[in-house]
Design a protein around this motif. Structure first.
Motif, PDB file in Angstrom:
ATOM      1  N   PHE A 299       0.828  -1.215   0.000  1.00 20.23           N
ATOM      2  CA  PHE A 299       0.000   0.000   0.000  1.00 20.23           C
ATOM      3  C   PHE A 299       0.858   1.258   0.000  1.00 20.23           C
ATOM      4  N   ASP A 300       1.903   1.270   0.795  1.00 21.14           N
ATOM      5  CA  ASP A 300       2.782   2.443   0.825  1.00 21.14           C
ATOM      6  C   ASP A 300       3.481   2.633  -0.521  1.00 21.14           C
ATOM      7  N   THR A 301       3.897   1.538  -1.138  1.00 19.43           N
ATOM      8  CA  THR A 301       4.551   1.645  -2.446  1.00 19.43           C
ATOM      9  C   THR A 301       3.580   2.158  -3.506  1.00 19.43           C
ATOM     10  N   LEU A 302       2.339   1.667  -3.481  1.00 17.94           N
ATOM     11  CA  LEU A 302       1.336   2.142  -4.430  1.00 17.94           C
ATOM     12  C   LEU A 302       1.019   3.621  -4.200  1.00 17.94           C
ATOM     13  N   THR A 303       0.955   4.017  -2.929  1.00 17.09           N
ATOM     14  CA  THR A 303       0.689   5.433  -2.636  1.00 17.09           C
ATOM     15  C   THR A 303       1.812   6.314  -3.161  1.00 17.09           C
ATOM     16  N   GLN A 304       3.036   5.905  -2.968  1.00 21.67           N
ATOM     17  CA  GLN A 304       4.161   6.674  -3.497  1.00 21.67           C
ATOM     18  C   GLN A 304       4.135   6.712  -5.016  1.00 21.67           C
ATOM     19  N   PHE A 305       3.738   5.603  -5.634  1.00 23.72           N
ATOM     20  CA  PHE A 305       3.647   5.566  -7.096  1.00 23.72           C
ATOM     21  C   PHE A 305       2.588   6.552  -7.596  1.00 23.72           C
ATOM     22  N   GLU A 306       1.423   6.557  -6.961  1.00 25.64           N
ATOM     23  CA  GLU A 306       0.374   7.484  -7.382  1.00 25.64           C
ATOM     24  C   GLU A 306       0.790   8.930  -7.138  1.00 25.64           C
ATOM     25  N   GLU A 307       1.439   9.186  -6.017  1.00 28.04           N
ATOM     26  CA  GLU A 307       1.891  10.552  -5.744  1.00 28.04           C
ATOM     27  C   GLU A 307       2.947  11.009  -6.735  1.00 28.04           C
ATOM     28  N   SER A 308       3.847  10.098  -7.095  1.00 22.10           N
ATOM     29  CA  SER A 308       4.883  10.479  -8.066  1.00 22.10           C
ATOM     30  C   SER A 308       4.273  10.769  -9.437  1.00 22.10           C
ATOM     31  N   LEU A 309       3.279   9.970  -9.854  1.00 22.00           N
ATOM     32  CA  LEU A 309       2.608  10.238 -11.119  1.00 22.00           C
ATOM     33  C   LEU A 309       1.870  11.572 -11.080  1.00 22.00           C
ATOM     34  N   LEU A 310       1.196  11.825  -9.960  1.00 28.11           N
ATOM     35  CA  LEU A 310       0.468  13.087  -9.835  1.00 28.11           C
ATOM     36  C   LEU A 310       1.416  14.269  -9.845  1.00 28.11           C
ATOM     37  N   THR A 311       2.533  14.138  -9.155  1.00 27.34           N
ATOM     38  CA  THR A 311       3.522  15.229  -9.142  1.00 27.34           C
ATOM     39  C   THR A 311       4.090  15.462 -10.536  1.00 27.34           C
ATOM     40  N   HIS A 312       4.365  14.381 -11.246  1.00 26.16           N
ATOM     41  CA  HIS A 312       4.901  14.508 -12.603  1.00 26.16           C
ATOM     42  C   HIS A 312       3.890  15.193 -13.514  1.00 26.16           C
ATOM     43  N   ILE A 348      -5.214  15.385 -14.205  1.00 26.55           N
ATOM     44  CA  ILE A 348      -4.740  15.612 -12.830  1.00 26.55           C
ATOM     45  C   ILE A 348      -5.868  15.371 -11.831  1.00 26.55           C
ATOM     46  N   GLU A 349      -7.064  15.861 -12.131  1.00 29.93           N
ATOM     47  CA  GLU A 349      -8.195  15.654 -11.233  1.00 29.93           C
ATOM     48  C   GLU A 349      -8.518  14.158 -11.099  1.00 29.93           C
ATOM     49  N   LEU A 350      -8.426  13.449 -12.230  1.00 31.72           N
ATOM     50  CA  LEU A 350      -8.699  12.012 -12.177  1.00 31.72           C
ATOM     51  C   LEU A 350      -7.693  11.282 -11.301  1.00 31.72           C
ATOM     52  N   ARG A 351      -6.448  11.613 -11.457  1.00 28.54           N
ATOM     53  CA  ARG A 351      -5.422  10.947 -10.642  1.00 28.54           C
ATOM     54  C   ARG A 351      -5.537  11.354  -9.177  1.00 28.54           C
ATOM     55  N   LEU A 352      -5.892  12.572  -8.912  1.00 35.66           N
ATOM     56  CA  LEU A 352      -6.095  13.000  -7.526  1.00 35.66           C
ATOM     57  C   LEU A 352      -7.272  12.255  -6.899  1.00 35.66           C
ATOM     58  N   ALA A 353      -8.335  12.074  -7.678  1.00 34.28           N
ATOM     59  CA  ALA A 353      -9.484  11.315  -7.170  1.00 34.28           C
ATOM     60  C   ALA A 353      -9.099   9.860  -6.918  1.00 34.28           C
ATOM     61  N   LEU A 355      -6.149   8.775  -6.031  1.00 34.62           N
ATOM     62  CA  LEU A 355      -5.359   8.742  -4.805  1.00 34.62           C
ATOM     63  C   LEU A 355      -6.245   8.871  -3.567  1.00 34.62           C
ATOM     64  N   GLU A 356      -7.228   9.756  -3.591  1.00 33.22           N
ATOM     65  CA  GLU A 356      -8.134   9.919  -2.454  1.00 33.22           C
ATOM     66  C   GLU A 356      -8.954   8.643  -2.236  1.00 33.22           C
ATOM     67  N   HIS A 357      -9.416   8.056  -3.316  1.00 33.04           N
ATOM     68  CA  HIS A 357     -10.191   6.814  -3.191  1.00 33.04           C
ATOM     69  C   HIS A 357      -9.335   5.679  -2.618  1.00 33.04           C
ATOM     70  N   LEU A 358      -8.078   5.649  -3.000  1.00 31.49           N
ATOM     71  CA  LEU A 358      -7.176   4.638  -2.456  1.00 31.49           C
ATOM     72  C   LEU A 358      -6.990   4.809  -0.955  1.00 31.49           C
ATOM     73  N   LEU A 359      -6.816   6.044  -0.512  1.00 35.07           N
ATOM     74  CA  LEU A 359      -6.643   6.295   0.931  1.00 35.07           C
ATOM     75  C   LEU A 359      -7.914   5.972   1.703  1.00 35.07           C
ATOM     76  N   GLU A 360      -9.077   6.224   1.090  1.00 30.94           N
ATOM     77  CA  GLU A 360     -10.331   5.904   1.766  1.00 30.94           C
ATOM     78  C   GLU A 360     -10.559   4.398   1.862  1.00 30.94           C
ATOM     79  N   ARG A 361     -10.043   3.644   0.935  1.00 24.41           N
ATOM     80  CA  ARG A 361     -10.230   2.198   0.931  1.00 24.41           C
ATOM     81  C   ARG A 361      -9.289   1.461   1.872  1.00 24.41           C
ATOM     82  N   ARG A 362      -8.351   2.150   2.466  1.00 23.19           N
ATOM     83  CA  ARG A 362      -7.347   1.456   3.282  1.00 23.19           C
ATOM     84  C   ARG A 362      -7.968   0.651   4.427  1.00 23.19           C
TER      85      ARG A 362
END
Length: 911
Positions: A299-312, A348-353, A355-362
């Motif tokens: 989960f932490d690795t996936l979160t970092q992956f999504e954050e890196s894509l969003l930042t890029h 960007i909005e799609l990827r942000l959504a 990421l938020e959905h992933l955090l809510e599903r934890r």
């Protein structure tokens, strides 16, 4: 034998090579025996100082005669090597040395030492091709048992810098055919040369080989991790391997590092640029792992992956925005740029959504991990339901999955709580019919314990009661408690141990208790009695059930039936469980009949006392004595109290004695009280009191005598009980005696008290510290009796004096005080009647203590003492004491005038 001399050689050089006169002896001998190694060796040893060329010529002549001599070849090659030492590698003498080694290998090809020296020479000269070929020839010539010595040099040679990689790889592959266990060394070399594809293949080979054992001590798991690192970090180099299949096989095989393998597989796709495939791998990993540690890693690795894509994406959008501002474009171009910016913003909005959905599903994903770890954990299922509080459909799905998955035999927690919570969910939403369906299915579920099934039935019944369905509730509880048809006693015993819980439910006390409550509230009296009687027939009743049944009958005025219930309860249970039944039975019986059925009440009390253990008899005795006081005879009550003080435990005897004395004083007076006090103080084992309780009784007895004016009797009681009071620990006793002597005694009595206190102190000291057993016949003459049963060994004069003046026992039964019994009291005691009260002033004391002179008690140094004279009041001696002194005085002589302490001192001074 002498080789031909070249024609171009100078005359001086030829002359130096020719044999001299000194060599003729060796030459003649060699002509006779040219194959003698010993002669050739002597010849060479004799010409150590000869020129180098001449010695080399001798070696050549000797080797031509003896080409198979290892000794000659070794010495010759060593001299040739020493001759070229220090020369540059391009010098022609190095070539001559190599040629000499080549000629030597013709006959010395089986000698590993010769090969090692030859190969080392070639390695030092850095002739790659010639050296490689020499190594190959050595491996072909030598036996395989000697190959390890050659391979060490060979591998070291190919590892030198500047060596062609392909040459080294081929050499290593040949070496692994001989020594496959050294594959790890080859893999390390491949990784150093960045040959990732071949390194991965070799790692895969050794991982799949179950017979492989790592020389470096690595486990299969560590080798798998190395393979994963290579194939994931260098996917472009590893092209001929199925990376996905390799990693998934590792996931199935090595369960302790599943999280790392899943992240490695996802990293492989990320490096390939397949981001959606990597996201699918992460999701698959999170839904299959069984440990929280692996889940947290993925989960932490996936979160970092999504954050890196969003930042890029955000950085790329910012750069595109800056470029668009700098460009001057046409209106059509500006519209295209706006469209691209709008599309980038949506991404960007799609990827942000996401990421938020992933955090809510934890929490939900973590709950799934815990349930995969143990699907029979009831607590985790309840936690999962709470996660969907706002989604009723998800809660229903979760409960359905829970009751299908949880096995009652393996469950952690209470599996029936899932069924009841499931039904209450429908009930809260007003769907009672579906709740009934859930409860009905729950009653058929295979629970492990009868209590779980009983809880389901009770919740089912309570739900019907909450909805005012009383008849349905009664029918349900009757259905639950119905005994299975055609069930014999043997089958009942078997079903109770091994059968399903549905066939053992009829013996559940929880259901029968609820049935009793419903019958009392909704049914008739006859129905309620049938329920209670059925409980007693099944022998599952508890003392509380017995009490409830009896109370129910008493409320409806069925007194004799309630007493019969008490009798049945007494027959069912033993002490201490039957305690409450006996107390209720006796109290209700006495309350109901009072003194009308006194003999029956006495039989009940006697039955209870006979069956009760001693620690449980005190309240029964007190209740029995109260019965006799109210409805029986005072003499019978005293007999009960007397039996109680002999039966109850020693820790409970003092309160019973206090109540006994109080009732005796109320009914019979002081005479009976004195008798009880004497009995308590003089009692022996097993009816005696503890030392502390005995001291308490003695002080109270002395206080009673003091109030009655019997000062001598009170003093005798203090003397008797002094042996039980330690002067240091029991100071309250000695304080009371001290206050008594100050108020009623004189100098002699106070001195006697101090003497006894010293004796008791010595007795206790001897008891605690003297561990030597002294024979009574060998005891010293100064042994003194310090009270009853206490012997103090003292050899000084003070002990002897105390032994002489110690008062004799005043009564045979109780040492130290006068018995309160008289002839009438003894006769009355024999008849069971208490003696009448006797006034203190009417009793005479025939054993009055005469106070002797104190002249002998003072030393010569007491002449200077000045004591104040004070007469002893008559109240100290009491009326009986005064009368006794008047009767004991002689009639013909007047009694001597009493002398105080001052008169005695004056008399002594004059004498």
């Amino acid at each position: 034998m002498v080789p031909a001399i070249p024609a171009e050689a100078s005359t001086s050089g030829l002359e130096s090579l020719l044999p001299s006169d000194e060599d003729l002896l060796y030459e003649e001998e060699l002509l006779r025996n040219p194959y003698s190694l010993k002669m050739w060796w002597r010849y060479l040893e004799a010409r150590k100082e000869a020129p180098t060329q001449k010695r080399h010529l001798l070696y050549e002549r000797a080797l031509k005669a003896l080409p198979g001599s290892y000794k000659l070849w070794f010495a010759y090659l060593r001299e040739r090597a020493l001759a070229v030492r220090g020369l540059p590698p391009q010098h022609r003498m190095w070539e001559g040395l190599v040629n000499t080694y080549e000629r030597a290998m013709v006959s010395m090809h089986k000698m590993p030492r010769m090969w090692i020296d030859f190969l080392q020479l070639l390695v030092d000269l850095r002739w790659v091709t010639r050296t490689r070929r020499a190594f190959d020839r050595a491996l072909c010539a030598l036996p395989i048992t000697q190959h390890d010595r050659i391979w060490q040099m060979y591998l070291k040679f190919v590892m030198t810098p500047g060596m062609p990689s392909e040459t080294a790889f081929r050499v290593y592959r040949r070496y692994l055919k001989l020594e496959p266990t050294h594959t790890e060394e080859f893999i390390a070399y491949l990784r150093s040369r960045e040959r990732w594809g071949e390194a991965a293949q070799k790692l895969a080979e050794i991982v799949n080989n179950d017979m492989f054992r790592s020389l470096e001590g690595k486990s299969k798991h560590q080798l798998w991790l190395e393979l994963c690192d290579i194939v994931t970090k260098h996917p472009k180099d590893v092209t001929d391997m199925k990376v996905d299949a390799i990693l998934r096989s590792g996931i199935r095989k090595f369960t302790d590092e599943v999280g790392r393998l899943w992240t490695s597989l996802a990293d492989y796709y990320i490096r390939q640029g397949m981001y959606e495939k990597a996201r699918d791998v992460y999701e698959e990993g999170m839904t299959t792992v069984t440990t929280v540690r692996d889940f947290s890693l993925i989960f932490d690795t996936l979160t970092q992956f999504e954050e890196s894509l969003l930042t890029h994406k955000m950085q790329q959008a910012a750069e595109d925005g800056e470029e668009s501002e700098e460009e001057e474009a046409t209106p059509e171009a500006k519209g295209g740029i706006d469209f691209l910016q709008q599309d980038s913003g949506r991404d960007i909005e799609l990827r942000l959504a996401q990421l938020e959905h992933l955090l809510e599903r934890r929490p939900e994903l973590l709950s799934s991990v815990m349930l995969r770890q143990n699907p029979h954990n009831v607590f985790e299922w309840h936690k999962r339901v709470k996660l969907f509080e706002k989604d009723t459909n998800r809660q229903i799905i979760t409960y359905t999955e829970a009751v299908k998955t949880v096995d009652a035999g393996k469950a952690i927690g209470k599996p029936h709580s899932l069924w009841t919570a499931f039904a209450r969910l429908y009930e809260r939403h007003g769907d009672v019919p579906n709740a009934r369906i859930i409860f009905q299915k729950a009653t058929e579920a295979p629970f492990k314990y009868v209590d779980d099934l009983a809880t389901v039935w009770t919740d089912f019944v309570e739900m019907e009661l909450r909805h005012k369905n009383f008849q349905r509730a009664m029918s349900l509880i009757k259905q639950a408690t119905t005994t299975p048809a055609n069930l014999s006693r043997r089958q009942a015993n078997l079903e109770e141990r091994e059968g399903p819980v549905q066939k053992r439910l009829y013996r559940s006390l929880k259901l029968w208790s609820l049935y009793c409550d419903l019958a009392e509230s909704l049914g008739t009296r006859e129905d309620t009695r049938k329920v209670y009687d059925r409980i007693l027939e099944l022998r599952i009743a508890t003392p509380q059930i017995i009490l409830n049944y009896a109370l129910f009958l008493q409320e409806h005025k069925y007194w004799e039936e309630s007493f019969q219930v008490y009798e049945r309860g007494i027959a069912l249970f033993k002490w201490p469980h039957v305690r409450d039944i006996w107390r209720a039975y006796l109290s209700q019986f006495v309350q109901r009949y009072g003194g009308t059925k006194l003999e029956r009440a006495r039989d009940l009390f006697r039955q209870a006392l006979d069956s009760a253990p001693p620690p449980e008899t005190r309240p029964l005795y007190l209740q029995y004595a109260e019965l006799e006081e109210k409805f029986g005879l005072a003499r019978s009550a005293m007999a009960v109290y007397d039996e109680a003080v002999r039966t109850v435990p020693v820790t409970d005897r003092l309160p019973v004695y206090q109540l006994y004395i109080s009732r005796a004083s109320q009914f019979f007076g002081v005479g009976k009280v004195r008798e009880i006090y004497e009995t308590a103080i003089e009692a022996e084992e097993p009816y005696s009191l503890t030392d502390a309780d005995c001291r308490t009784m003695s002080t109270r007895y002395a206080g009673l005598e003091q109030k009655l004016g019997e000062i001598d009797r009170a003093r005798a009681i203090y003397v008797h009980s002094a042996t039980l009071a330690h002067p240091q620990r029991d100071r309250e006793f000695w304080t009371l005696w001290n206050d008594f002597e100050v108020a009623h005694g004189n100098e002699d009595t106070f001195r006697e008290m101090l003497r006894i206190k010293r004796s008791v102190q010595a007795a206790f000291s001897n008891t605690h510290f003297n561990t030597t057993i002294v024979d009574a016949s060998a005891a010293p003459s100064g042994t003194v009796e310090a009270g009853p049963g206490a012997t103090v060994g003292r050899s000084d004069d003070m002990a002897a004096l105390e032994a002489e003046v110690a008062p004799p026992p005043l009564a045979p039964g109780l040492t130290g005080f006068v018995s309160a019994g008289t002839i009438q009291s003894q006769k009355a005691a024999a008849d069971g009647l208490a003696p009448p009260s006797i006034a203190a002033g009417e009793m005479a004391n025939p054993e009055d203590i005469e106070l002797g002179s104190m002249e002998d008690d003072h030393e010569d140094g007491a002449d200077d003492l000045q004591l104040k004279q004070k007469a002893v009041p008559d109240a100290v001696f009491g009326a009986s004491g005064i009368q006794a002194r008047a009767d004991d005085a002689p009639a013909e002589a007047e009694p001597p005038e009493p002398q105080g302490a001052m008169e005695r001192l004056k008399k002594r001074r004059t004498t």
